[in-house]
Design a protein around this motif. Structure first.
Motif, short mmCIF file in Angstrom:
data_model
loop_
_atom_site.label_atom_id
_atom_site.label_comp_id
_atom_site.label_asym_id
_atom_site.label_seq_id
_atom_site.Cartn_x
_atom_site.Cartn_y
_atom_site.Cartn_z
N PHE A 25 0.84 -1.19 0.00
CA PHE A 25 0.00 0.00 0.00
C PHE A 25 0.88 1.24 0.00
O PHE A 25 1.70 1.42 0.89
N SER A 26 0.71 2.07 -0.99
CA SER A 26 1.42 3.35 -0.97
C SER A 26 0.50 4.38 -1.61
O SER A 26 0.79 4.98 -2.62
N ALA A 27 -0.63 4.52 -0.97
CA ALA A 27 -1.70 5.37 -1.50
C ALA A 27 -1.75 6.69 -0.75
O ALA A 27 -2.81 7.20 -0.45
N GLY A 28 -0.59 7.20 -0.42
CA GLY A 28 -0.57 8.49 0.28
C GLY A 28 -0.33 8.31 1.77
O GLY A 28 -0.22 7.19 2.27
N VAL A 29 -0.21 9.44 2.44
CA VAL A 29 0.10 9.40 3.86
C VAL A 29 -0.90 10.25 4.63
O VAL A 29 -1.60 11.09 4.06
N ARG A 30 -0.99 10.01 5.92
CA ARG A 30 -1.84 10.80 6.81
C ARG A 30 -0.96 11.30 7.95
O ARG A 30 -0.11 10.56 8.46
N PRO A 31 -1.15 12.56 8.34
CA PRO A 31 -0.31 13.09 9.42
C PRO A 31 -0.49 12.31 10.71
O PRO A 31 -1.60 11.89 11.04
N ARG A 32 0.60 12.12 11.44
CA ARG A 32 0.50 11.41 12.73
C ARG A 32 0.27 12.45 13.82
O ARG A 32 1.21 13.06 14.32
N ASP A 33 -1.00 12.61 14.16
CA ASP A 33 -1.36 13.65 15.12
C ASP A 33 -1.93 13.07 16.40
O ASP A 33 -2.51 13.79 17.21
N ASP A 34 -1.79 11.73 16.62
CA ASP A 34 -2.41 11.08 17.78
C ASP A 34 -1.99 11.74 19.09
O ASP A 34 -2.80 11.99 19.97
N LEU A 35 -0.67 12.01 19.18
CA LEU A 35 -0.13 12.57 20.41
C LEU A 35 -0.72 13.96 20.66
O LEU A 35 -1.05 14.33 21.79
#
Lengths: 116, 847
Positions: free
Chosen positions: B242-252
């Motif tokens: 899967f390399s369909a884009g990324v999502r920002p890691r904002d969990d923290l």
């Protein structure tokens, strides 16, 4: 007093015949007490003597380096890691706080002498 | 001293720490970097190149371990799990609690995995980290080992990342299917016309492209996977990436109550400050005024403005240039500015040639009152040579007719770097303008590309602007020196031509007529090497120690042995192709025992005998030469070994006699002096046990003959050799290798390996092939003759020394005490052999 004894008195060490030195190359010689000296003859027939020990690696190999000049100043490049030392003063051209010891050298009647 | 905690350790985090530490000369901040991944920050942009050699080192960012900097603490493999903003403390997975004065979130992004049923089955991967690639590699190897036929993969996503992933899989020997939901590949960067051509070009490279569709489901099918696309296509697969884009890691950020964007990302102002004034966010996790940026260049800008603020200066994110240029599987793709012509009343100029394999489009404004058009953007596919010139012109009037600027020379024949405005950004990775570079040239005295890089950082990230830097130097009237050293104003190639044309045979004559001064350790060995190649008969059998030649040689060549750390030498007899008789093995063993030498088998299938002193060398050689052995040239910039596997004689897989060929090649090229040491390999089948593709030239047997690869090497920057010609008969193979080596010996720079020599050649491997195979330069006859002369005149260098008392006399410890051993050399025992004792304190005078 014989000639040899006279040299001992002035602590001059006879090394070898001048024509044993190859222009543009060095040889190693052993001094009394086990110190080693590197003796170089340039292509213009100047002769220089430095400690044979490369201070950066501590190997006794300077005599086996290539000699040349930087802006007219004769130097030897250590064969170990290619650090350069000025032949006349022994100073490192990379780090001026480091120098190898130099020795007075004289050529008399075709013989090379070192003042240890 | 205040404490900065940086959460995350990617490229942007590293840039932040680097920028802060470079500027914080007072030591106002100590920095604690809390990292999730187990290794220091690496070049994630170049992740796909990891497949070339699986060498983590090659991706390492310089200084990313912060070694020697007491003010930076790097805690690896221990991600932050919570941030207590009231107490100003971050807690990691291991329970470590870290107080902070300022916190920077640099948590990056995570790959987006569409919610396809089966997306979490074994065999499904994402493409983001070195660990991801290692896992993909393990699955690929498993698939190859357990199945017949070619393994297949599906890449979900046909954007930049998806094509990168497909390239990686292709390089691993799989057949990749690329599935893209949009109607074209790289929908963000290219338009329909560019997308059509891109599809054709990658399809020609054995990728299967499915656009306008997506995976409906993924199912386990025995030990394979099965997928059905929404357009009805069914595929049998070994793995899915899967390399369909990324999502920002904002969990923290979410768990600690910071504001996040509607579509994710940690909301910041233009200063990259989050809703908590003590917390910043930079890179792909940040949504600067609501907008996320998935490229490294804007991340670097954010890192630098945050570093500036930490040191009390103002900083504001200026917006960014989202232009991209890349070479995917050899296909150029670039897009810059307003690529999709969204500006009102903009006009598109398109030059499309499906046969020639290029598509170029410029987006320009309406004519203004002066009849000028501003360049707004563009798309280039197949040939992006105009990119470096065009991108900096965005927003400026076009200096020539748009169609002319899309011409074959990339417009550079029409307009040069002179035409660029000072504010044009030459290096977009590091936001360096033309003005900054020209002032570095004029005011800082930068007179080489290397100095510009050091002074401005331009060209230090992706490197695509490096040719522009050279052009700017030219434009500023700075002549870029190709001089070998201060004694010669010529490159090695030019010196070769001078020596070849003038028939000068000594260094003394050469420097008197064409140089200055007395020479040095740079030019002397280089000239010695050229003289050795050019002329093997005129002087004393062409021996490297003949006459003045002896004074030019590095210590290794001077003593025909390799100097080791304590000033002793290693002795390496030639063992052609690694094949040796028991009788010769016995002699080597006897010599090693008699002279007390440490013995080791080398990576090049020979035997190293370590610990020989200068005065022992002739005695050791006498024994070896008498037993029929000769110099292995392990000391020279010359052919070292031709490694071989067992080949068809013994191996049940071998299809040709690799040992016989390796021996023949090694004997043919032995003693050939070259700009850098040369290694070769011959493998008897595609299993490649000789690792021939890691060599300067490698030969791999096929059912139909021999494949010739060139330009590989080990060393600090390992590289695989590339295919020059295939299925050759032996005579043609040898002819091609002859020409390759002679051309390299004549044309390469001093100490330049074959790989960078080919890379820097105008036209690269294709040009090399045209010279060697098609005789494009009309020099093949000359190259063939030169090699024939070399082969004919070869003589063993050791034998030459042993037969000449004058040369022998140099092999002495002390000129005034021959035979006295060097007192600084001593050995101790380790694993039943001797090793050097560390050398004592030298005579140092300190100033």
């Amino acid at each position: 007093m014989t000639a040899v004894e006279e040299k001992r008195a002035t602590e001059v060490v006879e090394i070898c015949r001048f024509d044993r030195l190859i222009p543009g190359r060095g040889v190693a010689a052993l001094l009394p007490g086990g110190r080693q000296v590197a003796i170089f003859r340039t292509v213009t027939d100047d002769v220089f003597a430095l400690s044979n020990v490369d201070p950066f690696t501590k190997a006794a190999v300077l005599s086996r380096g290539i000699i040349g000049d930087v802006k007219g100043v004769p130097h030897v490049a250590s064969p170990m890691l290619k650090h350069r030392f000025e032949l006349a003063t022994g100073y490192s051209l990379e780090d001026e706080t480091v120098a190898v010891r130099t020795y007075p050298v004289r050529v008399t009647e075709g013989m090379v002498y070192i003042q240890p | 001293m205040r404490t900065l905690v940086v959460v995350g350790n990617g490229m942007v985090s590293h840039r932040l720490v680097e920028a802060l530490r470079a500027e914080d000369t007072e030591g106002a901040w100590r920095v604690v970097v809390l990292a999730e991944e187990p290794r220091p920050a690496y070049d994630r942009v170049a992740l796909t190149s990891y497949v070339d050699g699986w060498d983590v080192q090659a991706l390492t960012l310089s200084g990313s371990d912060y070694a020697g900097d007491d003010l930076v603490e790097l805690r690896l493999g221990d991600p932050v799990t919570s941030v207590d903003r009231a107490a100003k403390k971050a807690t990691t997975a291991s329970g470590h609690v870290q107080a902070y004065d300022a916190l920077v979130l640099a948590t990056g992004s995570r790959p987006f995995v569409p919610p396809v049923p089966g997306h979490d089955l074994p065999g499904c991967f994402v493409y983001r980290t070195i660990e991801d690639l290692d896992a993909i590699r393990a699955a690929v190897e498993h698939a190859k080992a357990t199945k017949r036929g070619r393994a297949a993969a599906m890449v979900v996503g046909g954007g930049l990342l998806g094509l990168e992933a497909a390239k990686a899989l292709r390089d691993m020997g799989l057949s990749p299917h690329v599935v893209e939901m949009a109607p074209r590949l790289m929908p963000i960067q290219v338009d329909d016309g560019g997308g059509r051509l891109l599809r054709k070009l990658v399809t020609d490279l054995d990728l299967t492209v499915h656009t306008g569709t997506s995976a409906e489901k993924i199912e386990q099918d025995g030990d394979r996977l099965f997928t059905k696309l929404t357009n009805g296509t069914e595929l049998d697969l070994d793995l899915v990436v899967f390399s369909a884009g990324v999502r920002p890691r904002d969990d923290l950020a979410r768990s600690s109550g910071l504001a996040v964007g509607e579509r994710g990302g940690i909301i910041t102002d233009l200063a990259c400050r989050t809703s908590d004034p003590d917390i910043w966010a930079v890179g792909e996790c940040a949504a600067v005024e609501g907008r996320c940026y998935g490229l490294v260049a804007p991340g670097y800008t954010m890192a630098e403005i945050v570093a500036a603020q930490l040191l009390g200066r103002a900083g504001e994110f200026p917006g960014t240039d989202l232009s991209t240029k890349l070479k995917l599987m050899g296909v150029d793709v670039a897009s810059f500015g307003d690529a999709h012509a969204t500006t009102e009343n903009s006009v598109e100029v398109v030059l499309s040639d499906a046969v020639g394999g290029y598509y170029k489009k410029l987006v320009v404004s309406e004519e203004d009152a002066d009849g000028k058009r501003l360049l707004l953007g563009g798309v280039l596919v197949g040939d992006a040579s105009a990119y470096n010139l065009l991108r900096p012109l965005v927003g400026s009037p076009l200096p020539a007719d748009p169609a002319a600027m899309l011409g074959p020379e990339g417009g550079s024949s029409v307009v040069g770097v002179d035409a660029l405005p000072d504010e044009a950004q030459i290096c977009s990775c590091n936001a360096v303008s033309k003005g900054a570079i020209t002032s570095a040239i004029h005011d800082e005295g930068c007179d080489s590309v290397a100095k510009i890089k050091g002074c401005t950082k331009a060209g230090t990230t992706c490197g695509s602007c490096v040719p522009m830097l050279a052009k700017l130097l030219d434009a500023c009237g700075v002549e870029q020196s190709k001089a070998l050293c201060e004694h010669f104003a010529y490159s090695r190639q030019e010196l070769f031509q001078i020596l070849s044309a003038t028939r000068i045979t000594t260094f003394g004559e050469l420097i008197a007529k064409h140089g200055t001064g007395a020479g040095c350790e740079i030019c002397k060995p280089a000239v010695a090497s050229i003289l050795a190649t050019l002329d093997t008969t005129d002087r004393d059998g062409g021996h490297v120690l003949a006459g003045e030649q002896a004074t030019l040689q590095d210590t290794n060549d001077h003593f025909l042995a390799n100097m080791q750390r304590n000033g002793t030498y290693s002795v390496v007899p030639r063992i052609p192709g690694g094949e040796i008789t028991p009788a010769k093995l016995k002699v080597i063993a006897e010599v090693a025992e008699e002279f007390g030498l440490y013995t080791k088998i080398t990576g090049g299938q020979r035997i190293d005998l370590f610990g020989a002193t200068v005065d022992q060398l002739p005695h050791i050689w006498r024994r070896l030469v008498d037993a029929g052995m000769e110099s292995g040239h392990a000391y020279g910039k010359s052919l070292r070994t031709v490694k071989s596997c067992v080949g068809s004689t013994w191996c049940r897989y071998g299809v040709q006699d690799s040992v016989g060929l390796a021996v023949e090649l090694e004997l043919r090229y032995r003693g050939l002096r070259s700009p850098h040491k040369l290694k070769a390999g011959v493998s008897g089948c595609a299993r490649e046990c000789a690792e021939a593709r890691g060599k300067d030239f490698g030969v791999i047997a096929t059912e139909k003959g021999w494949n010739l690869y060139v330009g590989g090497n080990g060393g600090a920057l390992p590289r695989h050799a590339e295919l020059l010609a295939s299925d050759l008969d032996k005579d043609t193979l040898i002819t091609y290798i002859d020409r390759f080596l002679m051309f390299y010996v004549r044309a390469a720079d001093r100490l330049q390996r074959t790989a960078p020599w080919i890379e820097e050649m105008d036209g690269g491997l294709d040009h090399l092939r045209a010279v060697i195979v098609d005789d494009k330069l009309g020099i093949c006859e000359e190259l063939d003759a030169a090699m024939a002369k070399h082969v004919e005149n070869y003589a063993d260098e050791w034998r030459g020394v042993l037969e000449d008392p004058e040369k022998l006399a140099r092999f002495t410890s002390f000129v005034n005490a021959p035979g006295t051993p060097d007192p600084t050399i001593s050995f101790r025992a380790e694993r039943e052999q001797k090793v050097p004792v560390l050398l004592g304190v030298p005579e140092v005078v300190s100033r």
